[in-house]
Design an enzyme around this catalytic site. Sequence first.
Site, short mmCIF file in Angstrom:
data_model
loop_
_atom_site.label_atom_id
_atom_site.label_comp_id
_atom_site.label_asym_id
_atom_site.label_seq_id
_atom_site.Cartn_x
_atom_site.Cartn_y
_atom_site.Cartn_z
N LYS A 119 0.82 -1.22 0.00
CA LYS A 119 0.00 0.00 0.00
C LYS A 119 0.86 1.27 0.00
O LYS A 119 0.42 2.31 -0.45
CB LYS A 119 -0.97 -0.02 1.17
CG LYS A 119 -1.92 -1.21 1.09
CD LYS A 119 -3.28 -0.92 1.59
CE LYS A 119 -4.31 -1.97 1.20
NZ LYS A 119 -3.93 -3.36 1.52
C1 LIG Z 1 -4.54 -4.48 0.88
C2 LIG Z 1 -3.80 -5.76 0.81
C3 LIG Z 1 -4.15 -6.77 -0.10
C4 LIG Z 1 -5.35 -6.68 -1.01
O1 LIG Z 1 -5.21 -5.71 -2.00
P1 LIG Z 1 -6.46 -5.16 -2.81
O2 LIG Z 1 -5.96 -4.01 -3.58
O3 LIG Z 1 -7.48 -4.77 -1.78
O4 LIG Z 1 -6.96 -6.27 -3.66
C5 LIG Z 1 -3.36 -7.91 -0.16
N1 LIG Z 1 -2.29 -8.06 0.65
C6 LIG Z 1 -1.92 -7.11 1.54
C7 LIG Z 1 -0.75 -7.37 2.41
C8 LIG Z 1 -2.65 -5.92 1.65
O5 LIG Z 1 -2.28 -4.99 2.53
#
Ligand SMILES: *Cc1c(COP(=O)(O)O)cnc(C)c1O
Length: 480
Positions: A119
């Site tokens: 993120k």
């Molecule tokens: C947010 C997240 C996901 C999922 O990603 P999306 O964009 O919501 O599909 C997967 N793995 C981790 C570690 C995350 O923080």
Amino acid sequence: MRYISTRGLDSQAGLGFSDILLAGLAPDGGLFLPESYPELTSQLDELRELLASDGYPGVAHRILTAYIDDIDSADLLAICRRAYSAENFGEGDIVPVTRLGDEDIWLAHLSQGPTAAFKDMAMQLLGQLFGHELERRDSMLNILGATSGDTGSAAEYAMLGQPRISVFMLTPKGRMTPFQQAQMFSIDDPKVINIAVEGVFDDCQDLVKTVSQDLDFKSRYRIGAVNSINWARLLAQVVYYVVAWLRVTTDSSEQVNFCVPSGNFGNICAGHIARQMGVPIRQLVLATNENDVLHEFFSTGVYRVRGSSETHQTSSPSMDISKASNFERFIFDLLGRDARRVRELFAVDLATTGEFDLSDTSEFASLRDTFGFVSGSSTHTDRVNTIADVWHAHRVMIDPHTADGVTVARRKESEVPTIVMETALPVKFASTIYEALGRDPEVPEGFAGLLELPRHVIDLDSDVSALKGLIVERLAELDR
Ligand SMILES: *Cc1c(COP(=O)(O)O)cnc(C)c1O
């Protein structure tokens, strides 16, 4: 570039990037998308050279300029350089790739940022873009959000350096991993306010919703959000698909597959956009955990939102979703951008019955050929076994979300390399790593001692007026 809504506003003149940057949903309840996807096919060789000469920020700038024409290009380059700096992502390559031994599976390392989850890739850019736009408007923003893990900390670290932004982040008390809590609560900055709510994540989210529905309060205290439907977050993520593809291939005709651990369909939606732009992606492999709403859709054509009793708490908690908030964007493209049908599916069918069914449509029948999507899901046992196996076979330690991706990638036959998106580092999920390996995860340099730092967090009952009171009080202290 103009932006439109997936539900097709009546007077659809289209908005500019800066108009939608700070917005959440479109006014008609849909999601923003560009009116078209710029073509990259003719620029692939040039991008390869650009990556070699200007690195990740150079490629980011090139892709962003195709979508953003209301920020000065030199400003945008400076924004990309600040977001994708060595200070944020380390001295080496940004998004390096490594191969898993002799398997034709690669990991794209998206978790080298300040909070050890992918993120950061989007949030760091968002922080810079928000800061730039608020400066232009001579305005302030107070972000109010709820998190059960990665989003909140990524947002806080991204907004730390932004003088015009403060963050109020709600977390369910005691329900994040110790590392995730330490990451957020160790931040010592009056503009970052951590709030631990007596309750579960849904309680936090309900509080945020209720406050945001009070439009007077919202505008008076300049409350905003950084949720996963923000277009700029998605756009930032398109860049690493291009970069990962460049790093794994040597020639611009070579295809790859991407396998993406998915929750809200944000990450893989960016992969879809990269593919639409002409990046040579054969398949987009969507991997879910036990919360398999999306796997169900891609295998049956039925999209059925789950209730909270059907939403499982798993060992890959960042994928524990009951519905996928970005999915409407893909459906819009799948249906040939027919906003009327999208509106019917999401504002009528889904809103009344909690599901819609595309199984007997021609679009669903040709989905795999046209859009390259396939899917799979994993269980806790699968992930634990994969973590152990990847460690013993390759001496590579992966986190439970990435393990979900590797599990599903290994089940698919493929003639081209598969790049699994590494979405977090193992250090964030120590107890599952311990279960798989009988040892604790490595603690990367920079995170040592985190658990011992003083904590900055305010306990709060699950109560709207208490939350509003706290916001008002803190903003007064900050003199806003
Ligand atoms: C947010 C997240 C996901 C999922 O990603 P999306 O964009 O919501 O599909 C997967 N793995 C981790 C570690 C995350 O923080």
